[in-house]
Design a protein around this motif. Sequence first.
Motif, PDB file in Angstrom:
ATOM      1  N   ASN A   1      27.366 -65.247 -26.935  1.00 56.83           N
ATOM      2  CA  ASN A   1      26.117 -66.013 -26.904  1.00 56.83           C
ATOM      3  C   ASN A   1      25.182 -65.597 -25.772  1.00 56.83           C
ATOM      4  O   ASN A   1      24.215 -66.306 -25.469  1.00 56.83           O
ATOM      5  CB  ASN A   1      26.428 -67.515 -26.764  1.00 56.83           C
ATOM      6  CG  ASN A   1      26.835 -68.124 -28.094  1.00 56.83           C
ATOM      7  OD1 ASN A   1      26.276 -67.780 -29.125  1.00 56.83           O
ATOM      8  ND2 ASN A   1      27.818 -69.021 -28.059  1.00 56.83           N
ATOM      9  N   SER A   2      25.469 -64.460 -25.151  1.00 57.92           N
ATOM     10  CA  SER A   2      24.624 -64.025 -24.037  1.00 57.92           C
ATOM     11  C   SER A   2      23.523 -63.085 -24.515  1.00 57.92           C
ATOM     12  O   SER A   2      23.692 -62.347 -25.482  1.00 57.92           O
ATOM     13  CB  SER A   2      25.485 -63.304 -22.989  1.00 57.92           C
ATOM     14  OG  SER A   2      26.038 -62.113 -23.527  1.00 57.92           O
ATOM     15  N   ASN A   3      22.388 -63.168 -23.833  1.00 61.86           N
ATOM     16  CA  ASN A   3      21.284 -62.238 -24.073  1.00 61.86           C
ATOM     17  C   ASN A   3      20.876 -62.209 -25.541  1.00 61.86           C
ATOM     18  O   ASN A   3      20.781 -61.152 -26.158  1.00 61.86           O
ATOM     19  CB  ASN A   3      21.684 -60.835 -23.595  1.00 61.86           C
ATOM     20  CG  ASN A   3      20.478 -59.914 -23.451  1.00 61.86           C
ATOM     21  OD1 ASN A   3      19.335 -60.388 -23.412  1.00 61.86           O
ATOM     22  ND2 ASN A   3      20.738 -58.624 -23.384  1.00 61.86           N
ATOM     23  N   CYS A   4      20.621 -63.377 -26.107  1.00 63.51           N
ATOM     24  CA  CYS A   4      20.304 -63.458 -27.531  1.00 63.51           C
ATOM     25  C   CYS A   4      18.904 -62.958 -27.883  1.00 63.51           C
ATOM     26  O   CYS A   4      18.552 -62.855 -29.062  1.00 63.51           O
ATOM     27  CB  CYS A   4      20.468 -64.900 -28.024  1.00 63.51           C
ATOM     28  SG  CYS A   4      22.202 -65.436 -28.086  1.00 63.51           S
ATOM     29  N   GLY A   5      18.110 -62.649 -26.901  1.00 61.60           N
ATOM     30  CA  GLY A   5      16.766 -62.177 -27.189  1.00 61.60           C
ATOM     31  C   GLY A   5      16.699 -60.710 -27.568  1.00 61.60           C
ATOM     32  O   GLY A   5      15.655 -60.215 -28.000  1.00 61.60           O
ATOM     33  N   GLN A   6      17.803 -59.980 -27.424  1.00 64.13           N
ATOM     34  CA  GLN A   6      17.787 -58.544 -27.714  1.00 64.13           C
ATOM     35  C   GLN A   6      17.931 -58.273 -29.213  1.00 64.13           C
ATOM     36  O   GLN A   6      18.292 -59.148 -29.999  1.00 64.13           O
ATOM     37  CB  GLN A   6      18.917 -57.851 -26.966  1.00 64.13           C
ATOM     38  CG  GLN A   6      20.307 -58.241 -27.459  1.00 64.13           C
ATOM     39  CD  GLN A   6      21.398 -57.434 -26.814  1.00 64.13           C
ATOM     40  OE1 GLN A   6      21.391 -56.203 -26.913  1.00 64.13           O
ATOM     41  NE2 GLN A   6      22.328 -58.117 -26.138  1.00 64.13           N
ATOM     42  N   THR A   7      17.649 -57.037 -29.593  1.00 65.68           N
ATOM     43  CA  THR A   7      17.863 -56.586 -30.971  1.00 65.68           C
ATOM     44  C   THR A   7      19.218 -55.900 -31.036  1.00 65.68           C
ATOM     45  O   THR A   7      19.465 -54.932 -30.320  1.00 65.68           O
ATOM     46  CB  THR A   7      16.758 -55.605 -31.396  1.00 65.68           C
ATOM     47  OG1 THR A   7      15.496 -56.273 -31.337  1.00 65.68           O
ATOM     48  CG2 THR A   7      16.992 -55.126 -32.820  1.00 65.68           C
ATOM     49  N   PHE A   8      20.087 -56.407 -31.900  1.00 73.49           N
ATOM     50  CA  PHE A   8      21.456 -55.885 -31.942  1.00 73.49           C
ATOM     51  C   PHE A   8      21.586 -54.656 -32.832  1.00 73.49           C
ATOM     52  O   PHE A   8      22.476 -53.847 -32.641  1.00 73.49           O
ATOM     53  CB  PHE A   8      22.409 -56.996 -32.394  1.00 73.49           C
ATOM     54  CG  PHE A   8      22.551 -58.093 -31.376  1.00 73.49           C
ATOM     55  CD1 PHE A   8      23.469 -57.982 -30.351  1.00 73.49           C
ATOM     56  CD2 PHE A   8      21.735 -59.208 -31.421  1.00 73.49           C
ATOM     57  CE1 PHE A   8      23.593 -58.981 -29.387  1.00 73.49           C
ATOM     58  CE2 PHE A   8      21.844 -60.218 -30.471  1.00 73.49           C
ATOM     59  CZ  PHE A   8      22.776 -60.101 -29.444  1.00 73.49           C
ATOM     60  N   ASN A   9      20.711 -54.527 -33.813  1.00 76.16           N
ATOM     61  CA  ASN A   9      20.642 -53.304 -34.615  1.00 76.16           C
ATOM     62  C   ASN A   9      19.219 -53.217 -35.144  1.00 76.16           C
ATOM     63  O   ASN A   9      18.812 -54.000 -36.006  1.00 76.16           O
ATOM     64  CB  ASN A   9      21.641 -53.342 -35.772  1.00 76.16           C
ATOM     65  CG  ASN A   9      21.647 -52.033 -36.579  1.00 76.16           C
ATOM     66  OD1 ASN A   9      20.818 -51.151 -36.353  1.00 76.16           O
ATOM     67  ND2 ASN A   9      22.563 -51.913 -37.505  1.00 76.16           N
ATOM     68  N   SER A  10      18.447 -52.261 -34.631  1.00 74.72           N
ATOM     69  CA  SER A  10      17.026 -52.167 -34.971  1.00 74.72           C
ATOM     70  C   SER A  10      16.799 -51.853 -36.445  1.00 74.72           C
ATOM     71  O   SER A  10      15.695 -52.068 -36.964  1.00 74.72           O
ATOM     72  CB  SER A  10      16.359 -51.088 -34.107  1.00 74.72           C
ATOM     73  OG  SER A  10      16.974 -49.824 -34.313  1.00 74.72           O
ATOM     74  N   ALA A  11      17.838 -51.369 -37.137  1.00 76.52           N
ATOM     75  CA  ALA A  11      17.687 -51.073 -38.558  1.00 76.52           C
ATOM     76  C   ALA A  11      17.674 -52.335 -39.408  1.00 76.52           C
ATOM     77  O   ALA A  11      17.211 -52.320 -40.545  1.00 76.52           O
ATOM     78  CB  ALA A  11      18.810 -50.144 -39.026  1.00 76.52           C
ATOM     79  N   VAL A  12      18.201 -53.446 -38.864  1.00 77.44           N
ATOM     80  CA  VAL A  12      18.294 -54.704 -39.603  1.00 77.44           C
ATOM     81  C   VAL A  12      17.175 -55.627 -39.126  1.00 77.44           C
ATOM     82  O   VAL A  12      17.171 -56.077 -37.975  1.00 77.44           O
ATOM     83  CB  VAL A  12      19.670 -55.371 -39.397  1.00 77.44           C
ATOM     84  CG1 VAL A  12      19.752 -56.665 -40.199  1.00 77.44           C
ATOM     85  CG2 VAL A  12      20.779 -54.411 -39.806  1.00 77.44           C
ATOM     86  N   GLU A  13      16.227 -55.915 -40.010  1.00 77.94           N
ATOM     87  CA  GLU A  13      15.104 -56.784 -39.686  1.00 77.94           C
ATOM     88  C   GLU A  13      15.359 -58.169 -40.285  1.00 77.94           C
ATOM     89  O   GLU A  13      15.643 -58.304 -41.469  1.00 77.94           O
ATOM     90  CB  GLU A  13      13.804 -56.201 -40.228  1.00 77.94           C
ATOM     91  CG  GLU A  13      13.478 -54.821 -39.679  1.00 77.94           C
ATOM     92  CD  GLU A  13      12.210 -54.244 -40.281  1.00 77.94           C
ATOM     93  OE1 GLU A  13      11.426 -55.024 -40.863  1.00 77.94           O
ATOM     94  OE2 GLU A  13      12.024 -53.014 -40.192  1.00 77.94           O
TER      95      GLU A  13
END
Length: 315
Positions: free
Chosen positions: A90-102
Amino acid sequence: TDWACEYANAASNEVYDLDCVNSIQRVASGSEDLVPEESTNTSIGIVLDPIEGLTITADYWEIEKDDTIGLFGEENHTILELVRLLEDGNSNCGQTFNSAVERIDPDDDQINAYTEAGICPSGDVNRISDRYANLDTRTVRGYDIGVYYDVDTSFGAFRFSYNGSFLDKFEQTASGDAQVLVDAQASGLLPASIPVEGFADLVGRDGNQDERHSARLTWRMNEFGAGLGAYRIGSFYQSSLTLDDGTLYVVPEFTTYDITADYRFDVGSVDARFRLGVKNFTDERAPLADRFFGYFADAHTDYGRYFYADLRLGF
């Protein structure tokens, strides 16, 4: 399948009953980052002529290809995103975890389910951008056999030919993002129920038949000729379809036959041939499979029996 959603459903005991199978737009595109594939090819063959008119050939071959160009795939992209979600919790939820998935913004049920599962909340997948990339190392090995026999008789000239192709090895070794998925499942981070597929032994899987055969017998006497052909594609299993007893569905072998009859003649100084033919004269239909048209189009055709006429002129 949205695997982050599936994981949240399972981890929250499906209290929120999220819909994890959505209509997802996939965009496949090229990439300027591609580098050429490189391969090592090995082959050896023999030719035997034991009697007059008979030739037998045998060829062994192996191809090892690095940086194989392909698409990572929609499901693999959502699984990769899940791995990174699990790694971060649950940390750093503001990031994009996989830029290919929108994704679109999550609703309240999704926020609650994902949070209870211990991962950052995510909304429905809107689009997956699947760019061609240099992926894994692929090794393909097999052998081919050919038999050819010609004989002249008082009833005409006969020619028989047979070709068989046998796939002995088809292995794909994970690398890059694919290796991340394999390692995550091996370590237990990724649940075993999530399908990390497309690696190891692929012989007999999803259209990779382990054998193909073709044979043809032709006859010619003066201006007249005829031919009979037979073609068989071996069976294979479908990884996407499981039967009630837990076994994978096997798409059975597929055999068709063709017949031709022709007549040769001259039109002035031009050689001509008129041919009538029947393709698939036993009217075999492609074996049923879990695909859009009810059969595996990468391996089979489903035209049924059809007739054709052909006129050829040679100048």
